[in-house]
Scaffold this active site. Structure first.
Site, PDB file in Angstrom:
ATOM      1  N   ASP A  66       1.642   7.660  19.493  1.00 21.76           N
ATOM      2  CA  ASP A  66       2.032   9.052  19.258  1.00 21.76           C
ATOM      3  C   ASP A  66       3.553   9.145  19.348  1.00 21.76           C
ATOM      4  OD1 ASP A  66       0.947  11.669  18.843  1.00 21.76           O
ATOM      5  OD2 ASP A  66       1.477  12.211  20.895  1.00 21.76           O
ATOM      6  N   TYR A  68       7.287  10.352  20.397  1.00 15.37           N
ATOM      7  CA  TYR A  68       7.823  11.039  21.573  1.00 15.37           C
ATOM      8  C   TYR A  68       7.854  12.544  21.302  1.00 15.37           C
ATOM      9  CZ  TYR A  68       9.616   6.413  23.006  1.00 15.37           C
ATOM     10  OH  TYR A  68       9.743   5.097  23.369  1.00 15.37           O
ATOM     11  N   PHE A  79       8.337   3.649  19.534  1.00 14.30           N
ATOM     12  CA  PHE A  79       9.098   3.261  20.725  1.00 14.30           C
ATOM     13  C   PHE A  79      10.595   3.563  20.643  1.00 14.30           C
ATOM     14  CE2 PHE A  79       5.377   0.360  20.831  1.00 14.30           C
ATOM     15  CZ  PHE A  79       4.830   0.768  22.045  1.00 14.30           C
TER      16      PHE A  79
END
Length: 241
Positions: A66, A68, A79
């Site tokens: 998902d 941020y 990431f």
């Protein structure tokens, strides 16, 4: 949503997905969400992973979940965070393992575009999220679309290294022909699980060894020091933590 269009380099590969009913429903859902809420990443960044890594370039597929959900973090790569944004805990753990594995200095930023430009497709399974509401765009159609991306990468004639961190990513193993491709899996780098099999897994050297075995160029994992005013001394980074 005029900007929700595939990068030219992926249009021939994924064009049929955009014509399917689920994608129309997803599009309508996103229109309504953006009218009512703040959504991340920005519309023009939703397909950044595909923009930065063409289908032909993909040698590694790193799968996230998902985006941020806090302000100015997500920009379309799993990431990764935008320049000038403090790396979240999972990314800090990735950097700790990278240093332990490869001796690469921990950067003062979390902007991973350099990896994407070297052929690492940094794909989340869901590509948008409502501000401060994790998993808010789950089960709206993105998973069907990103499964199609994984399927297309699986169809590449040359071997690809699939990197699956955590149980959620490893559910996608069924989409991968492991007789032709290489899979590297471990626990997720999240603080909740990093000590249960991510730390010490040495994924970065394993990726490069797999690429060497296929006659492909290794990834230069060095990210350098960005000129964005962040000091790593403020992050509380202890490699033994």
């Amino acid at each position: 949503m005029k900007n929700l269009q595939l990068p030219i380099c992926w249009q021939a590969v994924l064009a049929e997905e955009l014509e399917k009913p689920y994608f129309g429903k997803l599009h309508d859902f996103l229109v309504q969400e953006r009218e009512a809420y703040t959504i991340y990443p920005r519309e023009e960044d939703v397909f950044s992973a595909l923009e930065l890594t063409t289908y032909e370039q993909v040698n590694v597929l790193l799968l996230g979940q998902d985006p941020y959900h806090n302000e100015n973090q997500a920009h379309g790569l799993c990431f990764s965070v935008k320049p000038g944004i403090k790396p979240p805990p999972s990314l800090l753990n990735i950097f700790k393992e990278l240093k332990a594995d490869m001796g690469v200095d921990i950067p003062n930023h979390g902007y991973l575009v350099n990896w994407a430009k070297q052929g690492v497709l940094m794909l989340n399974t869901v590509l948008t999220v409502r501000s401060h509401t994790p998993n808010s765009h789950k089960n709206q159609g993105w998973e069907i679309f990103t499964d199609a991306v994984i399927n297309k990468v699986n169809q590449k004639p040359d071997p690809v290294v699939f990197v699956l961190w955590g149980g959620y990513a490893q559910k996608k193993l069924k989409l991968i022909d492991t007789t032709r491709h290489l899979v590297i899996k471990s626990a997720h780098p999240s603080p909740l699980s990093a000590h249960n099999g991510f730390f010490g897994s040495r994924p970065f050297s394993a990726i490069n060894a797999a690429l060497r075995s296929c006659g492909k160029p290794e990834i230069d994992w060095e990210l350098g020091i960005g000129d964005w005013g962040l000091g790593i001394g403020d992050w509380g980074l202890g490699i033994g933590d």
